[in-house]
Design a protein around this motif. Sequence first.
Motif, PDB file in Angstrom:
ATOM      1  N   GLY A   1       0.711  -1.485   0.095  1.00  0.00           N
ATOM      2  CA  GLY A   1       0.082  -0.360  -0.206  1.00  0.00           C
ATOM      3  C   GLY A   1       1.205   0.961   0.161  1.00  0.00           C
ATOM      4  N   GLY A   2       2.069   1.037   0.257  1.00  0.00           N
ATOM      5  CA  GLY A   2       2.792   2.550   0.631  1.00  0.00           C
ATOM      6  C   GLY A   2       4.024   1.964  -0.698  1.00  0.00           C
ATOM      7  N   PRO A   3       4.629   3.214  -1.067  1.00  0.00           N
ATOM      8  CA  PRO A   3       4.731   4.059   0.535  1.00  0.00           C
ATOM      9  C   PRO A   3       3.788   5.855   0.424  1.00  0.00           C
ATOM     10  CG  PRO A   3       5.868   5.463  -2.191  1.00  0.00           C
ATOM     11  CD  PRO A   3       5.322   3.847  -2.753  1.00  0.00           C
ATOM     12  N   ALA A   4       3.604   5.581   1.422  1.00  0.00           N
ATOM     13  CA  ALA A   4       2.654   7.291   2.309  1.00  0.00           C
ATOM     14  C   ALA A   4       1.406   6.483   1.954  1.00  0.00           C
ATOM     15  CB  ALA A   4       3.410   8.394   1.714  1.00  0.00           C
ATOM     16  N   ASN A   5       0.675   5.440   1.496  1.00  0.00           N
ATOM     17  CA  ASN A   5      -0.782   5.132   1.185  1.00  0.00           C
ATOM     18  C   ASN A   5      -0.876   5.293  -0.786  1.00  0.00           C
ATOM     19  OD1 ASN A   5      -1.630   4.188   3.071  1.00  0.00           O
ATOM     20  ND2 ASN A   5      -2.498   6.192   3.770  1.00  0.00           N
ATOM     21  N   ALA A   6       0.168   5.735  -1.502  1.00  0.00           N
ATOM     22  CA  ALA A   6       0.692   5.900  -2.734  1.00  0.00           C
ATOM     23  C   ALA A   6       0.287   4.951  -3.404  1.00  0.00           C
ATOM     24  CB  ALA A   6       2.115   5.912  -2.949  1.00  0.00           C
ATOM     25  N   THR A   7      -0.045   3.716  -3.108  1.00  0.00           N
ATOM     26  CA  THR A   7      -0.777   2.394  -3.743  1.00  0.00           C
ATOM     27  C   THR A   7      -1.497   1.743  -2.750  1.00  0.00           C
ATOM     28  OG1 THR A   7       0.819   0.456  -3.319  1.00  0.00           O
ATOM     29  CG2 THR A   7       1.052   1.996  -4.988  1.00  0.00           C
ATOM     30  N   GLU A   8      -2.550   2.324  -2.272  1.00  0.00           N
ATOM     31  CA  GLU A   8      -3.702   1.575  -1.221  1.00  0.00           C
ATOM     32  C   GLU A   8      -4.752   1.857  -2.366  1.00  0.00           C
ATOM     33  OE1 GLU A   8      -5.216   1.646   3.243  1.00  0.00           O
ATOM     34  OE2 GLU A   8      -5.774   3.039   1.750  1.00  0.00           O
ATOM     35  N   LEU A   9      -4.854   0.196  -2.861  1.00  0.00           N
ATOM     36  CA  LEU A   9      -6.364  -0.394  -3.709  1.00  0.00           C
ATOM     37  C   LEU A   9      -7.396   0.002  -3.105  1.00  0.00           C
ATOM     38  CD1 LEU A   9      -4.264  -1.193  -7.133  1.00  0.00           C
ATOM     39  CD2 LEU A   9      -4.649   1.126  -6.190  1.00  0.00           C
ATOM     40  N   PHE A  10      -7.877  -0.216  -3.574  1.00  0.00           N
ATOM     41  CA  PHE A  10      -9.444  -0.898  -3.035  1.00  0.00           C
ATOM     42  C   PHE A  10      -9.794  -1.634  -2.542  1.00  0.00           C
ATOM     43  CE2 PHE A  10     -13.288   1.307  -5.726  1.00  0.00           C
ATOM     44  CZ  PHE A  10     -14.386   1.724  -4.149  1.00  0.00           C
ATOM     45  N   ALA A  11      -9.440  -2.762  -3.174  1.00  0.00           N
ATOM     46  CA  ALA A  11     -10.056  -3.866  -2.523  1.00  0.00           C
ATOM     47  C   ALA A  11      -8.793  -4.550  -0.562  1.00  0.00           C
ATOM     48  CB  ALA A  11      -8.792  -5.481  -2.808  1.00  0.00           C
ATOM     49  N   MET A  12      -7.241  -3.455  -0.717  1.00  0.00           N
ATOM     50  CA  MET A  12      -6.687  -3.048   0.369  1.00  0.00           C
ATOM     51  C   MET A  12      -7.374  -1.871   1.332  1.00  0.00           C
ATOM     52  SD  MET A  12      -2.461  -1.882   0.614  1.00  0.00           S
ATOM     53  CE  MET A  12      -1.884  -3.773   0.459  1.00  0.00           C
ATOM     54  N   ASN A  13      -7.611  -0.861   0.843  1.00  0.00           N
ATOM     55  CA  ASN A  13      -8.160  -0.149   1.915  1.00  0.00           C
ATOM     56  C   ASN A  13      -9.554  -0.750   2.493  1.00  0.00           C
ATOM     57  OD1 ASN A  13     -10.643   2.354   1.748  1.00  0.00           O
ATOM     58  ND2 ASN A  13      -9.180   3.257   1.724  1.00  0.00           N
ATOM     59  N   ILE A  14     -10.301  -1.921   1.480  1.00  0.00           N
ATOM     60  CA  ILE A  14     -11.608  -2.168   2.243  1.00  0.00           C
ATOM     61  C   ILE A  14     -10.722  -3.407   3.366  1.00  0.00           C
ATOM     62  CG2 ILE A  14     -13.724  -4.318   1.989  1.00  0.00           C
ATOM     63  CD1 ILE A  14     -13.687  -2.885  -0.210  1.00  0.00           C
ATOM     64  N   TYR A  15     -10.054  -3.886   2.996  1.00  0.00           N
ATOM     65  CA  TYR A  15      -9.298  -4.685   4.197  1.00  0.00           C
ATOM     66  C   TYR A  15      -9.421  -4.277   5.646  1.00  0.00           C
ATOM     67  CZ  TYR A  15      -6.561  -8.497   5.988  1.00  0.00           C
ATOM     68  OH  TYR A  15      -5.983  -9.827   7.115  1.00  0.00           O
ATOM     69  N   ASN A  16      -8.204  -3.343   5.371  1.00  0.00           N
ATOM     70  CA  ASN A  16      -7.876  -2.387   5.931  1.00  0.00           C
ATOM     71  C   ASN A  16      -8.808  -1.583   7.519  1.00  0.00           C
ATOM     72  OD1 ASN A  16      -5.569  -2.842   5.358  1.00  0.00           O
ATOM     73  ND2 ASN A  16      -4.547  -0.563   4.246  1.00  0.00           N
ATOM     74  N   GLU A  17      -9.835  -1.280   6.204  1.00  0.00           N
ATOM     75  CA  GLU A  17     -10.740  -0.472   7.254  1.00  0.00           C
ATOM     76  C   GLU A  17     -11.766  -1.624   8.444  1.00  0.00           C
ATOM     77  OE1 GLU A  17     -11.870   2.997   6.107  1.00  0.00           O
ATOM     78  OE2 GLU A  17     -12.753   2.872   8.306  1.00  0.00           O
ATOM     79  N   ILE A  18     -11.733  -2.662   7.557  1.00  0.00           N
ATOM     80  CA  ILE A  18     -12.707  -3.477   8.341  1.00  0.00           C
ATOM     81  C   ILE A  18     -11.413  -3.869   9.355  1.00  0.00           C
ATOM     82  CG2 ILE A  18     -13.949  -5.870   8.328  1.00  0.00           C
ATOM     83  CD1 ILE A  18     -14.692  -4.778   5.336  1.00  0.00           C
ATOM     84  N   PHE A  19     -10.666  -4.727   9.012  1.00  0.00           N
ATOM     85  CA  PHE A  19      -9.577  -5.630   9.737  1.00  0.00           C
ATOM     86  C   PHE A  19      -8.698  -4.450  10.588  1.00  0.00           C
ATOM     87  CE2 PHE A  19     -11.345  -8.761   7.588  1.00  0.00           C
ATOM     88  CZ  PHE A  19     -12.923  -9.235   7.913  1.00  0.00           C
ATOM     89  N   GLY A  20      -8.239  -4.003  10.093  1.00  0.00           N
ATOM     90  CA  GLY A  20      -6.730  -2.842  10.797  1.00  0.00           C
ATOM     91  C   GLY A  20      -7.649  -2.092  11.143  1.00  0.00           C
ATOM     92  N   TYR A  21      -8.619  -0.900  11.098  1.00  0.00           N
ATOM     93  CA  TYR A  21      -8.996  -0.267  12.220  1.00  0.00           C
ATOM     94  C   TYR A  21     -10.122  -0.673  12.811  1.00  0.00           C
ATOM     95  CZ  TYR A  21      -5.776   2.163   8.540  1.00  0.00           C
ATOM     96  OH  TYR A  21      -5.179   2.843   7.697  1.00  0.00           O
ATOM     97  N   GLY A  22     -11.142  -1.937  12.250  1.00  0.00           N
ATOM     98  CA  GLY A  22     -12.413  -2.652  12.682  1.00  0.00           C
ATOM     99  C   GLY A  22     -13.289  -1.588  12.966  1.00  0.00           C
ATOM    100  N   ASN A  23     -13.686  -0.864  11.555  1.00  0.00           N
ATOM    101  CA  ASN A  23     -14.652  -0.202  11.636  1.00  0.00           C
ATOM    102  C   ASN A  23     -15.512  -1.544  10.282  1.00  0.00           C
ATOM    103  OD1 ASN A  23     -13.766   1.985  12.154  1.00  0.00           O
ATOM    104  ND2 ASN A  23     -13.198   3.005  10.958  1.00  0.00           N
ATOM    105  N   TYR A  24     -15.926  -1.799  11.097  1.00  0.00           N
ATOM    106  CA  TYR A  24     -16.868  -3.973  10.441  1.00  0.00           C
ATOM    107  C   TYR A  24     -18.055  -2.987   9.578  1.00  0.00           C
ATOM    108  CZ  TYR A  24     -14.006  -7.142  11.932  1.00  0.00           C
ATOM    109  OH  TYR A  24     -13.531  -7.990  12.766  1.00  0.00           O
ATOM    110  N   GLY A  25     -19.241  -1.622  10.018  1.00  0.00           N
ATOM    111  CA  GLY A  25     -19.918  -1.304   9.448  1.00  0.00           C
ATOM    112  C   GLY A  25     -19.458  -0.082   8.456  1.00  0.00           C
ATOM    113  N   TYR A  26     -18.605   0.296   8.645  1.00  0.00           N
ATOM    114  CA  TYR A  26     -18.678   1.495   7.525  1.00  0.00           C
ATOM    115  C   TYR A  26     -17.688   0.910   5.956  1.00  0.00           C
ATOM    116  CZ  TYR A  26     -15.211   5.207   5.227  1.00  0.00           C
ATOM    117  OH  TYR A  26     -15.261   5.797   4.664  1.00  0.00           O
ATOM    118  N   GLY A  27     -16.461  -0.010   6.812  1.00  0.00           N
ATOM    119  CA  GLY A  27     -15.626  -1.124   5.541  1.00  0.00           C
ATOM    120  C   GLY A  27     -16.923  -1.871   5.475  1.00  0.00           C
ATOM    121  N   GLN A  28     -17.961  -2.390   5.894  1.00  0.00           N
ATOM    122  CA  GLN A  28     -18.332  -3.350   4.908  1.00  0.00           C
ATOM    123  C   GLN A  28     -19.788  -2.426   3.802  1.00  0.00           C
ATOM    124  OE1 GLN A  28     -18.586  -6.389   4.503  1.00  0.00           O
ATOM    125  NE2 GLN A  28     -20.547  -6.374   2.988  1.00  0.00           N
TER     126      GLN A  28
END
Lengths: 278, 292
Positions: free
Chosen positions: B237-264
Amino acid sequence: MRLLRDWSKEILLVLMALIFLSPVYIIFINSFKDRRELYENTLAFPETFSFQYYTEAMEQMDFFNAFINSMVVTIVSVAFIVILSSMTAWMLARTGGKISTIIFMVLIATMLIPFQTIMMPLMQLVTGITNNLGIQLYNTLSGLIFMNIGFHAALSVFLYHGFIKSIPISLEEAATIDGASKLGVFWRIIFPMLTPITATVMILNVILIWNDFLLPSLTLVDKDLRTIPLSVFYFFGEFTIEWNLAMAGLTLTIIPVVIFYMIAQKYIIKGVGEGAVK
Amino acid sequence: MGSRKSKVGWYLLFTAPLLIIFTIVVIVPFLIGIYYAFFDWDGIAANPMEFVGLENFSTLFADDRFMQSMWLTVLFTVLSVVSVNVVGLAFALLVTSKLRTANLARTMLFMPYLIGGLILGYIWQFVFLDVFTLVGEVTGLESIFFNWLNNETFALFALVFVFTWQMAGYVMIVYIAGIQGIPGEVVEAAKIDGASNWQRLTRVTLPLLMPAFTISLFLTLSYGFKIYDVNLSLTGGGPANATELFAMNIYNEIFGYGNYGYGQAKAIMFFIIIAAITLTQVYITKKREVEM
């Protein structure tokens, strides 16, 4: 003159393919070098072949265990997918009517759902089933196999369905009149006729399941359950800086793929072609 | 025998096992997933799920990081679709020529697809890190050969590069099937009429390849949009989120930051976008297929 031109074309083609594969070669030669040699010249052939990093990588990746896990998951999943999806596709193709059409349409439509859309609710569901019903779907190889069957059902039924539609129904009717049961008709007459498409279904699923990372990473927690992609991932998480070790590890994981490719090369290319075009 | 009851019995015996598994693994999670998207929830069963209606979806458009990852994904996919298909088609034309080494070349070019995305990403991490810098030093072309992965713009190109390496052999197989399906007489007729190599390619081969285009555009579009493994192992996803693509962004939102509803909610949006784009593409290219 003509001959020379033909030969230069041949050589050019092979050269192009070799350059294309050069990253694999670079990983391979560097897996034998020690750290000094690696940084002195990355592209040079190794001075001595040391297998030291292989033994170390094997140990740290728990390679044999991961290999067995990957084998078990892939073989059992694919066996179930072949048996269950061919049976389903045959019934759907041979029993007309609304219900069959609707089931088939729903299966096809779900192929548009990306894994990321269902990964979280799926994990909620399987942990719920594991905790409340005591059926061990979460953190077990059998649970992973169960999920693999579900995920690859649609494509496999689709492929079988198309193939079955193209074989005449008369043979089945004759067997039925002779008193064979549905199971008998299917296993003795139909399934052997499906061999070409079974090969395609098997190959496509083997590639997808063997290389799958995300689903196993979500569902397998225990270290000794890790499949090859999972063990590579954790291996790199811990040893990124030690590139000689890392490269021995990468070479190890590529070897089974290369062996599989060499054995089934003809079928793989044909199977992938058919799977994509259908 | 032949009674309605036994017919239903056989039908269930053959289809039920697979359909039950399929329902549990795909259908039910998909429906629960839509439900979760309307809640604010951290994924912990004991904590309350708060119904927020469409708020998760409206937040999406104000979420800079998400919009950036969406834009990056679109850019990545457009570049990849072009590059994978150009390279794949070129390979296919080369290996269907009457060369003796064509089969060997075809086998080799398909190899990367079999190795699997996660491992490919690690292999190329080393190539960019070490081989690229070495080549740059030796040739003096340091503006081209440097570690792309450390540069915010070039890291995305590195992803396109590696994805092309992975997929070109795959679409090559699709194009080969298409080329071999073109009747020899048509090409012969064009030759007799005095068409040059280039004219035969652009006026005969390419138009007749439309069905193969439909398939490989569909494959590269949907694979490109869903890319995750290579993204994770090559750049993370780096450097500095410059390559955080859609699928990875969703994964991070749900399992990384624990925002289950928003990530879903993001995940549902992901599905809608992929479905809309791929169906539109298939509709458009299908219409342009030439009837033989």
